[in-house]
Write an enzyme that holds these catalytic residues in place. Structure first.
Site, PDB file in Angstrom:
ATOM      1  N   GLY A 192       1.022  -5.303   1.253  1.00  0.00           N
ATOM      2  CA  GLY A 192      -0.008  -5.447   0.227  1.00  0.00           C
ATOM      3  C   GLY A 192       0.451  -6.221  -0.983  1.00  0.00           C
ATOM      4  O   GLY A 192      -0.354  -6.858  -1.669  1.00  0.00           O
TER       5      GLY A 192
ATOM      6  N   LEU B 278       0.828  -1.204   0.000  1.00  0.00           N
ATOM      7  CA  LEU B 278       0.000   0.000   0.000  1.00  0.00           C
ATOM      8  C   LEU B 278       0.861   1.252   0.000  1.00  0.00           C
ATOM      9  O   LEU B 278       1.869   1.327   0.705  1.00  0.00           O
ATOM     10  CB  LEU B 278      -0.929   0.007   1.214  1.00  0.00           C
TER      11      LEU B 278
ATOM     12  N   ASN C 255       4.507  -7.523   6.640  1.00  0.00           N
ATOM     13  CA  ASN C 255       5.414  -6.903   7.606  1.00  0.00           C
ATOM     14  C   ASN C 255       4.842  -5.652   8.265  1.00  0.00           C
ATOM     15  O   ASN C 255       5.571  -4.820   8.795  1.00  0.00           O
ATOM     16  CB  ASN C 255       6.737  -6.551   6.923  1.00  0.00           C
ATOM     17  N   GLU C 256       3.510  -5.508   8.244  1.00  0.00           N
ATOM     18  CA  GLU C 256       2.875  -4.292   8.754  1.00  0.00           C
ATOM     19  C   GLU C 256       3.282  -3.952  10.185  1.00  0.00           C
ATOM     20  O   GLU C 256       3.454  -2.776  10.530  1.00  0.00           O
ATOM     21  CB  GLU C 256       1.343  -4.427   8.668  1.00  0.00           C
TER      22      GLU C 256
END
Length: 238
Positions: free
Chosen positions: A91, A46, A114-115
């Site tokens: 994303g 994203l 990996n957010e």
């Protein structure tokens, strides 16, 4: 995907992806390979700029378009393969997970949700896709750490299905998968696919508005904005 430099998923790219998926379904597509024009990145995930100091209306449209794109890809009646020819975080990993089969170029690239490392949280439907691919325990460990898997690690846990030596090899292996599917009765094949994915799809379909509100509330939090700003500063230094 061909949005230089790293196929960041902004609103424009998501609209293009969604519209392409709608068109492919209408045209009764026999199979699709999703890959990248970039030599080193499948998709960086994203676009941070869609979440940093956001305009509320645009942020809502951005998120609902992401939902639409995922629903179309995840539920597509035709077979889909991700030929992952570069790094695939967040994303980008979601797009790969949404395809039925994943071939990744080795050995130097990485993939994962990996957010957590960025100070944000992978939505439940991102998490569900990871859980479906690698199982409950491995998904919990990976998501908590925000782990990026090497190609070998990804193959070992089932995040990808095959390793390729380069993009051409990845495309060839993807075509082999599609060729194998082409001999099957299309309706029976798609019915089985949707049946396996129905619970995951319905969980978002029944909770779209709540998911959207959660996203908008989350990115409005000062601590989240601070974390995004810090991450952007890190990128600038690189």
């Amino acid at each position: 995907m061909q949005k230089p430099p790293v196929n960041s998923l902004n609103l424009d790219l998501l609209v293009a992806l969604r519209d392409t998926l709608v068109k492919l379904e209408k045209e009764k597509c026999k199979g699709m390979i999703l890959t990248s024009e970039s030599p080193s990145v499948f998709s960086a995930g994203l676009d941070i700029m869609e979440m940093y100091r956001p305009d509320h209306n645009r942020a809502r449209k951005f998120w609902t378009t992401l939902q639409d794109t995922w629903i179309k890809l995840y539920s597509s009646p035709y077979p889909t393969v991700a030929a992952i020819n570069g790094h695939s975080p967040a994303g980008g990993c979601l797009l790969a997970l949404s395809c039925e089969y994943r071939v990744m170029v080795g050995p130097k690239f990485t993939i994962g949700l990996n957010e957590t490392q960025l100070g944000i949280v992978a939505p439940f439907w991102f998490q569900d896709c990871m859980r479906n691919a690698i199982g409950e325990r491995q998904a919990e460990l990976a998501l908590t750490l925000g782990k990026m898997f090497s190609v070998d690690e990804a193959l070992k846990v089932g995040l990808i299905d095959e390793i390729a030596k380069d993009k051409a090899d990845a495309i060839s292996k993807a075509e082999d998968f599609l060729d194998e599917q082409s001999g099957l009765p299309a309706l029976a094949r798609s019915t089985v696919k949707v049946a396996f994915r129905e619970a995951t799809l319905n969980r978002l379909l029944k909770n779209r508005e709540a998911d959207t509100k959660m996203f908008l509330d989350f990115i409005s939090m000062p601590k989240v904005q601070q974390a995004l700003e810090m991450y952007m500063q890190t990128l600038k230094k690189k």
